[in-house]
Design an enzyme around this catalytic site. Sequence first.
Site, mmCIF file in Angstrom:
data_model
loop_
_atom_site.group_PDB
_atom_site.id
_atom_site.type_symbol
_atom_site.label_atom_id
_atom_site.label_comp_id
_atom_site.label_asym_id
_atom_site.label_seq_id
_atom_site.Cartn_x
_atom_site.Cartn_y
_atom_site.Cartn_z
ATOM 1 N N LYS A 134 -40.067 39.057 37.341
ATOM 2 C CA LYS A 134 -39.285 37.943 37.896
ATOM 3 C C LYS A 134 -37.929 38.406 38.411
ATOM 4 C CE LYS A 134 -36.390 34.349 35.852
ATOM 5 N NZ LYS A 134 -35.216 35.112 35.553
ATOM 6 N N ASN A 135 -37.217 39.183 37.605
ATOM 7 C CA ASN A 135 -35.844 39.491 37.999
ATOM 8 C C ASN A 135 -35.765 40.523 39.126
ATOM 9 O OD1 ASN A 135 -34.831 37.521 36.383
ATOM 10 N ND2 ASN A 135 -34.323 38.878 34.675
ATOM 11 N N ARG A 163 -30.604 30.420 39.406
ATOM 12 C CA ARG A 163 -29.429 31.213 39.111
ATOM 13 C C ARG A 163 -29.294 32.356 40.129
ATOM 14 N NH1 ARG A 163 -24.592 31.626 37.007
ATOM 15 N NH2 ARG A 163 -24.085 33.810 36.946
ATOM 16 N N CYS A 207 -30.195 29.054 34.489
ATOM 17 C CA CYS A 207 -30.314 28.992 33.029
ATOM 18 C C CYS A 207 -29.102 28.344 32.393
ATOM 19 C CB CYS A 207 -30.563 30.379 32.456
ATOM 20 S SG CYS A 207 -32.254 30.542 31.909
ATOM 21 N N ARG A 266 -21.467 31.846 32.949
ATOM 22 C CA ARG A 266 -22.051 33.034 33.577
ATOM 23 C C ARG A 266 -21.197 33.408 34.791
ATOM 24 N NH1 ARG A 266 -28.476 32.789 33.602
ATOM 25 N NH2 ARG A 266 -28.085 34.882 34.397
ATOM 26 N N PRO A 267 -20.127 34.163 34.525
ATOM 27 C CA PRO A 267 -19.177 34.470 35.602
ATOM 28 C C PRO A 267 -19.787 35.365 36.681
ATOM 29 C CG PRO A 267 -18.682 35.766 33.632
ATOM 30 C CD PRO A 267 -19.798 34.823 33.264
ATOM 31 N N ILE A 268 -19.186 35.327 37.892
ATOM 32 C CA ILE A 268 -19.626 36.251 38.951
ATOM 33 C C ILE A 268 -18.423 36.991 39.561
ATOM 34 C CG2 ILE A 268 -21.791 35.071 39.551
ATOM 35 C CD1 ILE A 268 -20.287 33.925 41.978
ATOM 36 N N ASP A 269 -17.378 37.129 38.732
ATOM 37 C CA ASP A 269 -16.168 37.794 39.235
ATOM 38 C C ASP A 269 -16.440 39.229 39.701
ATOM 39 O OD1 ASP A 269 -16.458 37.824 36.218
ATOM 40 O OD2 ASP A 269 -15.092 39.510 36.496
ATOM 41 N N GLN A 270 -17.371 39.926 39.060
ATOM 42 C CA GLN A 270 -17.632 41.318 39.449
ATOM 43 C C GLN A 270 -18.367 41.399 40.797
ATOM 44 O OE1 GLN A 270 -16.323 44.027 37.654
ATOM 45 N NE2 GLN A 270 -15.328 42.239 36.733
ATOM 46 N N ASP A 294 -32.908 39.323 27.036
ATOM 47 C CA ASP A 294 -33.923 38.338 27.437
ATOM 48 C C ASP A 294 -35.112 38.301 26.476
ATOM 49 O OD1 ASP A 294 -32.305 37.653 29.510
ATOM 50 O OD2 ASP A 294 -33.420 38.757 31.042
ATOM 51 N N ARG A 332 -40.081 28.396 35.068
ATOM 52 C CA ARG A 332 -39.259 29.184 36.005
ATOM 53 C C ARG A 332 -39.617 30.664 35.941
ATOM 54 N NH1 ARG A 332 -33.552 29.379 34.589
ATOM 55 N NH2 ARG A 332 -33.877 31.096 36.017
HETATM 56 C C1 EPZ Z 1 -29.498 39.093 34.757
HETATM 57 O O1 EPZ Z 1 -28.519 38.078 34.839
HETATM 58 C C2 EPZ Z 1 -30.799 38.414 34.468
HETATM 59 N N1 EPZ Z 1 -31.073 37.482 35.548
HETATM 60 C C3 EPZ Z 1 -30.719 37.688 33.133
HETATM 61 O O2 EPZ Z 1 -32.022 37.187 32.859
HETATM 62 C C4 EPZ Z 1 -30.332 38.676 32.040
HETATM 63 O O3 EPZ Z 1 -30.096 37.983 30.834
HETATM 64 C C5 EPZ Z 1 -29.066 39.441 32.425
HETATM 65 O O4 EPZ Z 1 -29.215 40.035 33.732
HETATM 66 C C6 EPZ Z 1 -28.727 40.557 31.448
HETATM 67 O O5 EPZ Z 1 -29.785 41.475 31.395
HETATM 68 C C7 EPZ Z 1 -31.538 37.948 36.701
HETATM 69 O O6 EPZ Z 1 -31.768 39.130 36.894
HETATM 70 C C8 EPZ Z 1 -31.805 36.939 37.743
HETATM 71 P P1 EPZ Z 1 -25.304 40.196 34.188
HETATM 72 P P2 EPZ Z 1 -27.092 38.399 35.447
HETATM 73 O O7 EPZ Z 1 -24.472 40.064 35.408
HETATM 74 O O8 EPZ Z 1 -27.260 39.428 36.499
HETATM 75 C C9 EPZ Z 1 -20.922 39.436 32.306
HETATM 76 C C10 EPZ Z 1 -33.647 35.628 32.350
HETATM 77 O O9 EPZ Z 1 -33.878 34.972 31.317
HETATM 78 N N2 EPZ Z 1 -20.509 39.300 33.711
HETATM 79 O O10 EPZ Z 1 -25.961 41.492 33.902
HETATM 80 O O11 EPZ Z 1 -26.473 37.118 35.835
HETATM 81 C C11 EPZ Z 1 -21.776 38.272 31.862
HETATM 82 O O12 EPZ Z 1 -20.975 37.196 31.407
HETATM 83 C C12 EPZ Z 1 -32.231 35.780 32.829
HETATM 84 O O13 EPZ Z 1 -34.526 36.159 33.023
HETATM 85 C C13 EPZ Z 1 -19.181 39.168 34.011
HETATM 86 O O14 EPZ Z 1 -18.308 39.133 33.131
HETATM 87 O O15 EPZ Z 1 -26.386 39.037 34.185
HETATM 88 C C14 EPZ Z 1 -22.605 38.908 30.774
HETATM 89 O O16 EPZ Z 1 -21.874 38.889 29.565
HETATM 90 C C15 EPZ Z 1 -31.269 35.008 32.000
HETATM 91 N N3 EPZ Z 1 -18.824 39.067 35.333
HETATM 92 C C16 EPZ Z 1 -22.777 40.352 31.232
HETATM 93 O O17 EPZ Z 1 -21.760 40.569 32.203
HETATM 94 C C17 EPZ Z 1 -19.740 39.109 36.335
HETATM 95 O O18 EPZ Z 1 -19.352 39.038 37.501
HETATM 96 C C18 EPZ Z 1 -24.129 40.689 31.870
HETATM 97 O O19 EPZ Z 1 -24.416 39.791 32.935
HETATM 98 C C19 EPZ Z 1 -21.093 39.258 36.021
HETATM 99 C C20 EPZ Z 1 -21.460 39.346 34.697
#
Ligand code: EPZ
Length: 419
Positions: free
Chosen positions: A23-24, A94, A118, A123-127, A306, A398
């Site tokens: 999926k991802n 998402r 979800c 779930r920030p996207i600042d990065q 996950d 989903r």
């Molecule tokens: C992906 O989400 C997956 N989703 C999530 O799976 C999964 O839980 C997650 O990676 C971690 O493995 C998809 O691939 C679509 P991250 P993503 O950015 O990319 C922090 C599922 O159930 N962060 O790796 O959104 C954040 O808060 C879903 O299939 C920032 O601080 O996750 C978290 O603590 C749920 N700033 C950590 O990083 C940012 O800009 C990891 O998040 C981005 C993230």
Amino acid sequence: MLEELIVYGKRKLQGEVYVSGAKNAAVAMIPAAILSNDICYIENLPYIDDVISLSDTLNEMGVSCEFVDRHTLKIDSRNMNNFCATYEAVKKIRASYYLLGALLGRYKKAEVAFPGGCNFGTRPIDQHIKGFTALGADVVVEHGMIKARADKLVGTKIYLDVVSVGATINIMLAAVLAEGTTIIENAAKEPHVVDTANFLNSMGAKVKGAGTDVIRIVGVKELSGANYMIIPDQIEAGTYMIAGAITGGDVTVHNLIPKHMESISAKLLEMGVDLDVGDDYIRVIAKDRLKAVNVKTLPYPGFPTDLQPQMSALLSVADGTSIITEGVWENRFQYIDELKRLGADIKVEGRVAVIKGMKSLSGAQVCATDLRAGAGLVLAALAAEGKTTITNLQYIDRGYEEIEKKLNAMGAEIVRVKK
Ligand code: EPZ
């Protein structure tokens, strides 16, 4: 139509299950396909709501996106005419944030509504935004829309403050058509990051180092069409391995990549499960009561967040006390109250859950609070005495293709009913 799953527990699972495509990876590759000016075929897609929603969204944006068969999408973005994805289009997914990187890469402008998806806290996207800005884009957030615009994108070095799957992939998407070389440091190493890089390379991109923490992208002028087959879903595979373990069953999970499963296999072995690991399958043979273990979720190659709820379900019936530490998300234990309805004995303090294993759980009415929480509840219900009713199936649908069919084929008794 609202639906619920009725699970009659205490059936030992025996048999075979085949894992669908990841999926991802799928939710990254479908937007990535619009970077090409030609036709892309993506094969082995899981037939799940997130994939269908993304395909609908692209169609609304003037891309011709059609299922050639249940698991293959033909994406033709030659006549694409829109760089804006509205709230209506993206509210369910998402991963709609990948449209930002892809549109920015293709048009140097993108407008995407804040992602839905979800439901487990902030779930920030600042990065992601930091990466786009470093490449030369102006990014503003107004009226619920993220708007990014650039005269041109120019490669640079980007250090991620947190290891983020989404930011790593999104920056790759924006950078493949940028001028010069982009280097992402402290990149995520998940299998779906590598798969997305391979897909981009199959279209003619120059991405190297995916799977390590430094990814180097040399921008190219254009991308061609491609025909690409997605890897198997690590999390779905892990879910079925845990299903075998929680029912004291004998389950062979086919069509997985054993290397991706190492952190899960290690924990199951530590609990006393026997594993037979083949080239593309793992057979899980479990005794009735397994040993408690401690688990900390971490970015890949650590234990995946996950699979944390599914593991909580398993540890709820293990012999002894286990500790789960959530090392990725700040707030991913919201579903624990639902597990407690089934009789689990769990105390949560911040990012730590202390689970006292019970001899058995007992069926009850529960509600899926997010996708993986839903999968965890299905597994707990398999181990519970009597009947469990699970609502909020839209979350489970989903991300899992025909979960009850796959489990029933191994001896589970799960019925989907309309409310
Ligand atoms: C992906 O989400 C997956 N989703 C999530 O799976 C999964 O839980 C997650 O990676 C971690 O493995 C998809 O691939 C679509 P991250 P993503 O950015 O990319 C922090 C599922 O159930 N962060 O790796 O959104 C954040 O808060 C879903 O299939 C920032 O601080 O996750 C978290 O603590 C749920 N700033 C950590 O990083 C940012 O800009 C990891 O998040 C981005 C993230």
